[in-house]
Scaffold this motif. Structure first.
Motif, PDB file in Angstrom:
ATOM      1  N   GLY A 182      -4.019   4.426  10.339  1.00  0.00           N
ATOM      2  CA  GLY A 182      -5.086   4.417  11.335  1.00  0.00           C
ATOM      3  C   GLY A 182      -4.963   3.330  12.376  1.00  0.00           C
ATOM      4  N   CYS A 183      -4.242   2.254  12.055  1.00  0.00           N
ATOM      5  CA  CYS A 183      -4.196   1.167  13.040  1.00  0.00           C
ATOM      6  C   CYS A 183      -2.818   0.523  13.136  1.00  0.00           C
ATOM      7  N   GLU A 184      -2.048   0.616  12.086  1.00  0.00           N
ATOM      8  CA  GLU A 184      -0.723   0.004  12.041  1.00  0.00           C
ATOM      9  C   GLU A 184      -0.760  -1.488  12.304  1.00  0.00           C
ATOM     10  N   VAL A 241      -5.700  -3.587   9.589  1.00  0.00           N
ATOM     11  CA  VAL A 241      -7.146  -3.803   9.602  1.00  0.00           C
ATOM     12  C   VAL A 241      -7.929  -2.648   8.985  1.00  0.00           C
ATOM     13  N   CYS A 242      -7.504  -1.419   9.219  1.00  0.00           N
ATOM     14  CA  CYS A 242      -8.381  -0.291   8.874  1.00  0.00           C
ATOM     15  C   CYS A 242      -8.322   0.103   7.405  1.00  0.00           C
ATOM     16  N   GLY A 243      -7.238  -0.190   6.735  1.00  0.00           N
ATOM     17  CA  GLY A 243      -7.153   0.114   5.306  1.00  0.00           C
ATOM     18  C   GLY A 243      -6.822   1.553   4.968  1.00  0.00           C
ATOM     19  N   ALA A 244      -6.659   2.405   5.972  1.00  0.00           N
ATOM     20  CA  ALA A 244      -6.402   3.827   5.701  1.00  0.00           C
ATOM     21  C   ALA A 244      -5.103   4.024   4.925  1.00  0.00           C
ATOM     22  N   CYS A 245      -4.165   3.098   5.092  1.00  0.00           N
ATOM     23  CA  CYS A 245      -2.825   3.253   4.513  1.00  0.00           C
ATOM     24  C   CYS A 245      -2.711   2.645   3.125  1.00  0.00           C
ATOM     25  N   THR A 246      -3.836   2.238   2.542  1.00  0.00           N
ATOM     26  CA  THR A 246      -3.783   1.514   1.272  1.00  0.00           C
ATOM     27  C   THR A 246      -3.195   2.357   0.134  1.00  0.00           C
ATOM     28  N   ALA A 287       0.200  -0.186   3.360  1.00  0.00           N
ATOM     29  CA  ALA A 287       1.543   0.374   3.512  1.00  0.00           C
ATOM     30  C   ALA A 287       2.047   0.257   4.946  1.00  0.00           C
ATOM     31  N   CYS A 288       1.162  -0.039   5.897  1.00  0.00           N
ATOM     32  CA  CYS A 288       1.622  -0.206   7.279  1.00  0.00           C
ATOM     33  C   CYS A 288       2.176  -1.603   7.514  1.00  0.00           C
ATOM     34  N   LEU A 289       1.845  -2.531   6.614  1.00  0.00           N
ATOM     35  CA  LEU A 289       2.306  -3.910   6.801  1.00  0.00           C
ATOM     36  C   LEU A 289       3.498  -4.249   5.926  1.00  0.00           C
TER      37      LEU A 289
HETATM   38  S1  FES Z   1      -2.930   1.618   9.049  1.00  0.00           S
HETATM   39 FE1  FES Z   1      -4.665   0.393   9.289  1.00  0.00          FE
HETATM   40  S2  FES Z   1      -4.369  -1.053   7.732  1.00  0.00           S
HETATM   41 FE2  FES Z   1      -2.578   0.084   7.654  1.00  0.00          FE
END
Ligand code: FES
Ligand code: FES
Lengths: 778, 164
Positions: free
Chosen positions: B44-46, B49-54, B64-66
């Motif tokens: 969601g944000c790459e 911050v958004c946590g969608a990729c957890t 998972a984006c970090l």
């Molecule tokens: S995509 Fe938003 S925290 Fe990873």
């Protein structure tokens, strides 16, 4: 009837796939040979394009194409506008900037490469020669004498100017006890669905068909626009909005990237995907909210409003993709729940060098509701009256419906409130809140030196906007499965469930027997989309009427098969039967079978009245808008040392006509309230004087988390709309619309001992602290 | 750093072993979504911050984006696709999310489910306040969170009941 679903809190049928990772979002789509598009965007808010050098990018690994305007000049043209307006000097962008860029983030070139990493590598190698031009970076600057102009043929940056009047304002003002002036302002914000924009385009040369999967709210409108811009017959373009990860307005707009991705697919004959990143969403996805209002209000000693003059300034940014929809909505939403016999509403729409303003959930209404409710609070404070009392004295009474406000709404029709009971809404909210007790608590808190405040806002929301929405209801031969196609896509509102509830109830079948498909132009020839809180009204009623037509057709067929008059045929559990001989009858599936192939072996129509295909298509047209209403009541405590606001209580009472699914309705309200609160306390888009966005990440632009969301008590008053058989009104935005006004009302009330007056949002801690300091040192 | 550099990565995802060659710069989110076709993990944000990729990495929630895919080498990963039982029975969290209407568009949902799964293992009897804190690293634009909190509490109760 044994299957009662309309009005029941049915849990959603879309949930299992979304909960198990089997959702179908656009970025999940992977096609063989697919390329990835990346967009080179202008770093300047205003600049002349001298040259775009793509040679190095074209040599970059994995790159298949790199285009600037020159590469699409043969087909490129300004995008069509959704709605034009005689007063508007329309300005539309093309898919890529031609010779001037007018906002930071405007697409200048595109690259298509093997994967997104390689495409973004190639972007680094594009060299653009810009000649920076002076930029208009704010609404104030757009109007300043000698300001640079965004479009050379609009020297004053005024895109539109229009006005409406009711009664005789001058005379009303002359006779009033008081005439006061206020200035109110709101800043820009954006929608921010958690799924950013994405699209996949594929051209199939065998079928000669272009398919676009996109995260959008209005597939049919996208198809019309794509066909027009790419010179394709509309029937050769299919647009599908699969699962969409939140919409909130901007996804109903025609952004350049969708056309670019389609054009690349068309010309390269390979599927192409584009997925925007969050930074691009900040820069290049349309925004909303910024307005300035100069209000003069005339009122009498007893708190009655006599008349109002509002001059409103609203900035649309660099182009006008949404025309004057938002300005018109704001203009006409000003009077709201109040009787205002004398009104003059004037609107100036300006250009600036920022990404276009279109709509964000609450579209234009939040601002009008803010203006009017701040005015009413101002009257109450001036006269030392209770704000609830002033509201009750000025409400349009229940007996007055249908109530003609005297204005033309944004649909071009007279603004006639269909139904409502504003007094009942406010009374109910006050009762839930236990208003007198809350006032006593406030007194006690004040004696302890705490800054506790109570605030409220009432609203009317014109929704269910036309012109129409369609539905197909079809019964499958044999199985009797009911398939519903709706033109309106879903972005989480639960249309798959709500529309199934309607069809299942009308046909008296189990919910599991109904399948709903939305957001695919192949399912239904025409459609408008999901915006303006319209799906429950138009989409819902389209399904309702189509399902009734199917049922009537099934009954007629059954009567002829059973050789009894139609009035002797009963209907229960999806089965037609002879009333006095219930064992004789046919199930939906059997009837659909007969309607499909006829009877016997001759394949002849079995009967002169026999009608083929057990299905119906209905386009439900909106005679005019429906008007939902409601009230929000809020209690807050302000920390005057830090400017922090804590919401102590939040009560919502709204009237969205007949509620189709209370559980989902509550979900809509809670999400809406969260967004409204957030626009006051957390979200703010900041641009510098050169038009550069300073808040381009979630670290700078704050969305609220679970920590910030207060408990919310939700209740309803139901005055069904007389304009449609379901009696529904829109519900998708009502949570957001009055939230900013109610919250600011409460904050001002909390700070009343300091004499702080609040006529703006956002009011983050820094700004609020500043205002508290100003009041203290005054 | 050479962006084209490749490396072999082996991970166990939802109990299955995968080995593949990936560019070293590829994020874990892209690896899961593109290479393993586990598209339930959303982006969601790459920018964390958004946590969608957890997802869960050795039982702990991570973004998972970090992370780069190569950083997960040798790890045991859990994604939303592995949450339901093998026979398709939904996990109590998934059931509670549906019953409490804790999702609308469902884009943020997989990340929230994974965070809550780890959280309820650590704290099987949380208060509403503790749930709020546990999910404070997630953004949801649709729901206003209250139904998510209710769902987490309901799932916790169900999980406790099953254990007892
Ligand atoms: S995509 Fe938003 S925290 Fe990873
Ligand atoms: S359900 Fe849409 S973002 Fe959470």
């Amino acid at each position: 009837m044994s299957h009662r679903y309309i009005g029941a809190s049915v849990v959603r049928r879309e949930d299992p796939r979304l909960l198990t990772g089997r959702g179908r979002f656009v970025d999940d789509l992977e096609l063989p040979g697919m390329l990835h598009m990346a967009v080179c965007r202008s770093p300047y808010a205003h600049a002349r394009l001298r040259a775009v050098h793509l040679e190095a990018a074209r040599q970059s690994e994995g790159v298949v194409a790199a285009w600037s305007y020159a590469d699409i000049a043969d087909i490129s043209r300004p995008f069509p506008m959704f709605l034009s307006h005689p007063a508007l000097k329309a300005k539309m962008y093309e898919a890529l900037a031609r010779d001037v860029v007018r906002y930071a983030g405007e697409p200048v070139a595109v690259v298509a490469a093997q994967d997104r990493y390689l495409a973004e590598d190639a972007l680094q190698r594009i060299v653009v020669d810009y000649e920076p031009l002076p930029a208009v970076a704010s609404l104030a600057q757009a109007l300043a004498p000698g300001a640079p102009c965004v479009h050379p043929d609009v020297p004053d940056n005024v895109a539109a100017h229009f006005a409406q009047s009711v009664g005789d304002v001058a005379q009303a003002f002359a006779g009033a006890d008081y005439v006061h002036e206020l200035e109110l302002r709101m800043q820009r914000g954006c929608g921010h669905p958690i799924e950013t924009r994405a699209a996949v385009a594929q051209y199939d040369p065998f079928e000669e068909t272009l398919t676009l999967w996109a995260t959008i709210q209005a597939p049919h409108r996208m198809r019309r626009a794509l066909a027009a811009l790419l010179d394709l017959p509309p029937q050769r373009v299919r647009v599908i909005a699969p699962d969409v990860g939140g919409g909130f307005g901007p996804k109903a707009q025609l952004h350049p990237e969708y056309v670019l991705v389609a054009l690349l697919a068309l010309r390269l004959r390979r599927p192409v995907k584009y997925t925007e990143d969050r930074l691009e969403h900040f820069l290049a996805t349309s925004q909303e909210r910024e307005q300035l209002h100069r209000v003069q209000v005339a009122f009498n000693r007893d708190g009655t409003l006599v008349g109002l003059r509002d001059t409103m300034y609203i900035d649309v940014g660099a182009y006008t993709p949404a025309g004057v929809i938002t300005p018109l909505i704001t203009q006409t939403t000003i009077p709201g729940t109040y009787r205002l016999p004398h009104l003059h509403l004037e609107t100036y729409v300006t250009f600036s060098n920022r990404v276009p303003m279109t709509v964000v959930r609450g579209a234009g209404r939040s601002q009008a509701v803010f203006v009017m409710n701040r005015v009413v609070d101002h009257v109450a404070r001036t006269l030392n009256l209770d704000p609830a009392e002033v509201r009750l004295r000025n409400f349009i009474p229940r007996e007055a419906f249908p109530y003609d406000v005297g204005l033309l709404y944004r649909d071009g029709k007279p603004m006639i409130y269909d139904s409502g009971d504003y007094t009942a809404c406010l009374h109910k909210a006050l009762e839930i809140f236990d208003y007198p007790a809350m006032r006593r608590e406030q007194e006690a808190a004040r004696r302890q030196g705490r800054y506790v405040g109570l605030g409220m806002a009432t609203f009317v929301e014109g929704g269910g906007l036309g012109p129409y929405e369609g539905a197909v209801v079809r019964v499958e031969p044999g199985s009797g499965r009911v398939v519903v196609h709706s033109g309106a896509g879903t972005q989480g509102q639960g249309h798959e469930t709500v529309l199934a509830q309607i069809a299942a109830e009308v046909l008296d079948v189990d919910l599991a027997q109904v399948e709903v498909r939305t957001g695919d132009t192949a399912g239904l020839a025409h459609g408008m989309g999901t915006f303006g809180s319209r799906v429950a009204v138009l989409g819902g009623n389209a399904v309702y009427v189509a399902a009734q037509q199917v049922r009537a057709k099934a009954l007629r067929l059954a009567a002829s098969l059973l050789q009894v008059p139609p009035e002797e045929v009963g209907w229960e559990n999806g089965r037609a039967f002879v009333k006095r001989e219930p064992a004789r009858g046919y199930h939906l599936g059997e009837l659909a079978h007969v309607a499909d192939i006829g009877m016997g072996f001759g394949m002849a129509a079995p009967h002169p009245e026999w009608e083929p295909a057990l299905e119906a298509t209905h386009y439900f047209k909106a005679e005019r808008a429906t008007y939902a209403s409601g009230v929000h009541l809020v209690a807050v405590e302000v920390d005057v040392e830090t400017g922090q606001v804590r919401v102590l209580r939040y009560v919502v009472v709204d009237d969205c006509g007949r509620v189709l699914n209370p559980l989902l309705m509550r979900g809509q309200v809670l999400g809406g309230v969260c967004q409204g609160i957030s626009e006051v306390l957390y979200e703010e888009l900041v641009y510098d004087e050169e038009g550069q966005l300073l808040t381009g990440t979630f670290m700078d632009y704050h969305l609220p988390t679970a920590m910030e969301m207060p408990a919310v008590e939700v209740d309803h008053v139901e005055t069904p709309s007389p304009l449609n058989p379901l009696g529904s009104k829109g519900a998708g935005e009502s949570g957001t619309i009055p939230a900013q006004a109610a919250l600011v009302s409460a904050i001002e009330d909390a700070l009343a001992p300091l004499g702080v007056r609040l006529y703006e949002f956002p009011l983050g801690p820094r700004r609020l602290w500043e205002l508290i300091q100003q009041a203290r040192s005054a | 750093m050479n962006p084209q550099q490749q490396r072999v990565v082996s991970v166990i995802v939802n109990g299955r072993e995968y080995t593949g060659t990936v560019p070293t710069r590829k994020t874990l989110a892209d690896f899961l979504r593109q290479d393993l076709r586990l598209t339930g993990t959303h982006v969601g944000c790459e920018h964390g911050v958004c946590g969608a990729c957890t997802v869960l990495l050795d039982g702990q929630p991570v973004r998972a984006c970090l992370l780069l895919a190569v950083q997960a080498h040798g790890a045991r990963l859990e994604t939303v696709e592995g949450l339901a039982a093998a026979d398709g029975t939904l996990h109590p969290l998934q059931q509670a999310f549906q019953q409490c209407h804790a999702l609308q568009c469902g884009f943020c949902t997989p990340g929230l489910l994974m965070t809550l799964k780890a959280f309820l293992q650590e704290n099987p009897a949380p208060t509403a306040e503790e749930v709020r804190e546990a999910i404070a690293g997630h953004l949801c634009r649709c729901t206003g969170y209250l139904h998510i909190i209710a769902a987490a509490l309901q799932a916790a109760a169900q999980l406790r009941g099953e254990r007892a």
